[in-house]
Scaffold this active site. Structure first.
Site, short mmCIF file in Angstrom:
data_model
loop_
_atom_site.label_atom_id
_atom_site.label_comp_id
_atom_site.label_asym_id
_atom_site.label_seq_id
_atom_site.Cartn_x
_atom_site.Cartn_y
_atom_site.Cartn_z
N ARG A 64 0.82 -1.23 0.00
CA ARG A 64 0.00 0.00 0.00
C ARG A 64 0.84 1.27 0.00
O ARG A 64 0.40 2.31 0.48
CB ARG A 64 -0.93 0.03 1.22
CG ARG A 64 -1.76 -1.22 1.45
CD ARG A 64 -2.68 -1.51 0.31
NE ARG A 64 -3.73 -2.46 0.66
CZ ARG A 64 -4.41 -3.18 -0.24
NH1 ARG A 64 -4.15 -3.05 -1.52
NH2 ARG A 64 -5.38 -4.01 0.14
N HIS A 179 -3.58 -11.66 -12.62
CA HIS A 179 -4.85 -11.87 -11.92
C HIS A 179 -5.85 -12.23 -13.01
O HIS A 179 -6.20 -11.39 -13.84
CB HIS A 179 -5.27 -10.60 -11.19
CG HIS A 179 -6.52 -10.75 -10.39
ND1 HIS A 179 -6.59 -10.40 -9.07
CD2 HIS A 179 -7.75 -11.22 -10.72
CE1 HIS A 179 -7.82 -10.64 -8.62
NE2 HIS A 179 -8.53 -11.14 -9.61
N ASP A 304 -0.56 -12.97 -0.57
CA ASP A 304 -1.44 -11.92 -1.09
C ASP A 304 -1.82 -10.96 0.02
O ASP A 304 -2.98 -10.55 0.16
CB ASP A 304 -2.68 -12.52 -1.75
CG ASP A 304 -3.40 -11.52 -2.66
OD1 ASP A 304 -2.95 -10.37 -2.76
OD2 ASP A 304 -4.43 -11.89 -3.27
N HIS A 308 -6.64 -4.08 5.05
CA HIS A 308 -7.67 -3.04 5.11
C HIS A 308 -8.01 -2.83 6.58
O HIS A 308 -7.82 -3.72 7.42
CB HIS A 308 -8.93 -3.45 4.35
CG HIS A 308 -8.74 -3.62 2.89
ND1 HIS A 308 -8.72 -2.57 2.01
CD2 HIS A 308 -8.54 -4.74 2.13
CE1 HIS A 308 -8.53 -3.02 0.78
NE2 HIS A 308 -8.41 -4.33 0.82
#
Length: 439
Positions: A64, A179, A304, A308
């Site tokens: 992030r 992906h 992965d 959040h």
């Protein structure tokens, strides 16, 4: 002989098997696999009762950064990796702003080189606008691969059509990481659901065919262009069986979540804390994933790691964001699977060290061998520990595995001959460097 570091008395996982020996380190590299008591060293680590693994790699993290440091950053995410026994991470490009051009790649190279606790590699994101430059970007320092989102992304990072995907495949030569969910099917099926439906609806919306259709399309293009493809987070029995016929052009990643969690129980227990893409699936796919691990179909395992906040994950489905933290818990979970007899420690090393090095052409890592970087993950296979939210150092402060009792724990993380973690404590200052790739 004098070494900077000797690791002595441990059961070392060498390429040819488990051997009790001493490892001598000089100038950040492995200098000897037979260092002994007669040799001098600036530092010695007593590894009796421990296993010495080549430095384990998480080839799939979302740190992030740039983005929101209250969620995650390169300093906090790599500290989590080091606490979890990971020596190198490969970071994804879907940041804010995204890593899709030379300026952002240069910024991230410099930043990671001074802020990372572990060694570091970065993906460059494929877009319609940067397609022709990807053959240049993929060769820049620290770039592990091009990442292409064929579904489930936002803005210009998504390329969902065959024509756009093929254009990317024809610009460059290194393996592309995909992906592979099919965006057209995802959008069509979204109409079947509404806000407030059960969290278990996530796997019904993003069903097996969404993933399988995306993978079939990508394999057809890979064969046509002869461009190698790495299919990330493969989650269905159908894909795993199908990809056995494409070993000439395809490699496969499976996530620890799909080897550890099973639907619908995970949604009933975790609600939004179980929502990720591709979704956690039922026992049939869980069993297929383990078969593929055991028979050699799977090449790499990743976390992965996609954190959040708890507030965001508490929203009703599907307004809660998809993604779970995992870089700090990856190694303990996989060691627990070893102790449960689901795979051998040697197979774990292949999937989490040699495998990523092989798939991405990573130089100097992945094996305990003379001349390689002195990266080691020391683990206590008998330690029984409980994973707890209080142990998590990412700013979000939670894990979907809170309360889980595991057997096997990382006790030291050594990066290029220097310990960055010992006994759950981070040591020194950030010293990560960009990883190197052969092609």
């Amino acid at each position: 002989m004098h070494y900077d570091l000797i690791i002595e008395g441990g059961a070392c996982m060498l390429p040819w098997g488990e051997v009790e020996t001493g490892i001598g380190v000089r100038d950040g590299r492995i200098a000897s696999l037979s260092a002994g008591a007669a040799d001098a060293a600036t530092e010695r680590i007593d590894a009796r009762g421990l296993h010495v693994l080549p430095g384990l790699i998480d080839p799939h993290v979302h740190l992030r950064d740039p983005g929101d440091a209250a969620i995650e950053s390169i300093p906090t995410g790599t500290k989590a990796a080091a606490l979890g026994g990971i020596t190198t991470v490969f970071d994804m490009p879907n940041t804010a702003p995204a890593i899709t051009n030379a300026a952002m790649l240069l910024w991230k190279q410099h930043y990671a080189s001074r802020a990372s606790w572990t060694d570091f590699a970065l993906y460059v994101g494929a877009t319609r606008a940067n397609t022709e430059a990807l053959c240049e970007y993929e060769r820049l320092d620290g770039v592990c691969a091009v990442k292409l989102f064929a579904g489930s992304s936002t803005g210009d990072l998504m390329i969902e059509d065959d024509e756009g995907i093929e254009r990317v495949m024809r610009h460059g030569r290194r393996r592309i990481a995909f992906h592979s969910e099919d965006e057209y099917r995802l959008q069509e099926r979204r109409k079947l659901f509404q806000t407030g439906d059960p969290y278990d609806s996530h796997r019904l919306w993003r069903d097996e065919e969404c993933a399988f259709l995306g993978t079939r399309r990508i394999m057809a293009l890979a064969r046509r262009t002869r461009r190698p493809a790495h299919i990330l987070h493969v989650s269905t029995a159908e894909e795993l069986e199908y990809l056995e016929g494409y070993r000439d052009i395809a490699t496969i990643e499976v996530l620890v979540n799909h080897l550890t969690q099973v639907a619908p129980e995970c949604y009933e227990r975790l609600a939004g804390l179980g929502v990720m893409n591709p979704p956690i699936r039922d026992a049939r796919h869980y069993a297929a994933s383990w078969r593929a691990v055991r028979d050699g179909t799977v090449d790499t395992i990743g976390s992965d790691h996609a954190p959040h906040s708890l507030a965001a994950k508490a929203k009703p489905w599907p307004d809660c964001p998809a993604g779970l933290p995992g870089v700090q818990t990856l190694v303990p979970l996989m060691l627990d699977h070893v102790n449960a007899g689901r795979l051998t420690l040697g197979r774990l090393v292949d999937l989490m060290a040699a495998g990523p090095a092989r798939v991405y052409d990573l130089v100097g890592k992945g094996r305990i061998a003379a001349g390689n970087d002195a990266d080691f993950t020391l683990v206590d296979m008998r330690a029984r520990r409980r994973i707890e939210n209080s142990w998590i150092v990412s700013p979000i402060g939670w894990t979907p595995f809170d309360g889980m009792l595991v057997t096997g724990w990382p006790v030291a993380t050594i990066v290029r001959g220097e310990a960055v973690m010992r006994d759950d404590e981070i040591i020194g200052a950030p010293r990560g460097r960009l990883a190197h790739f052969a092609s």
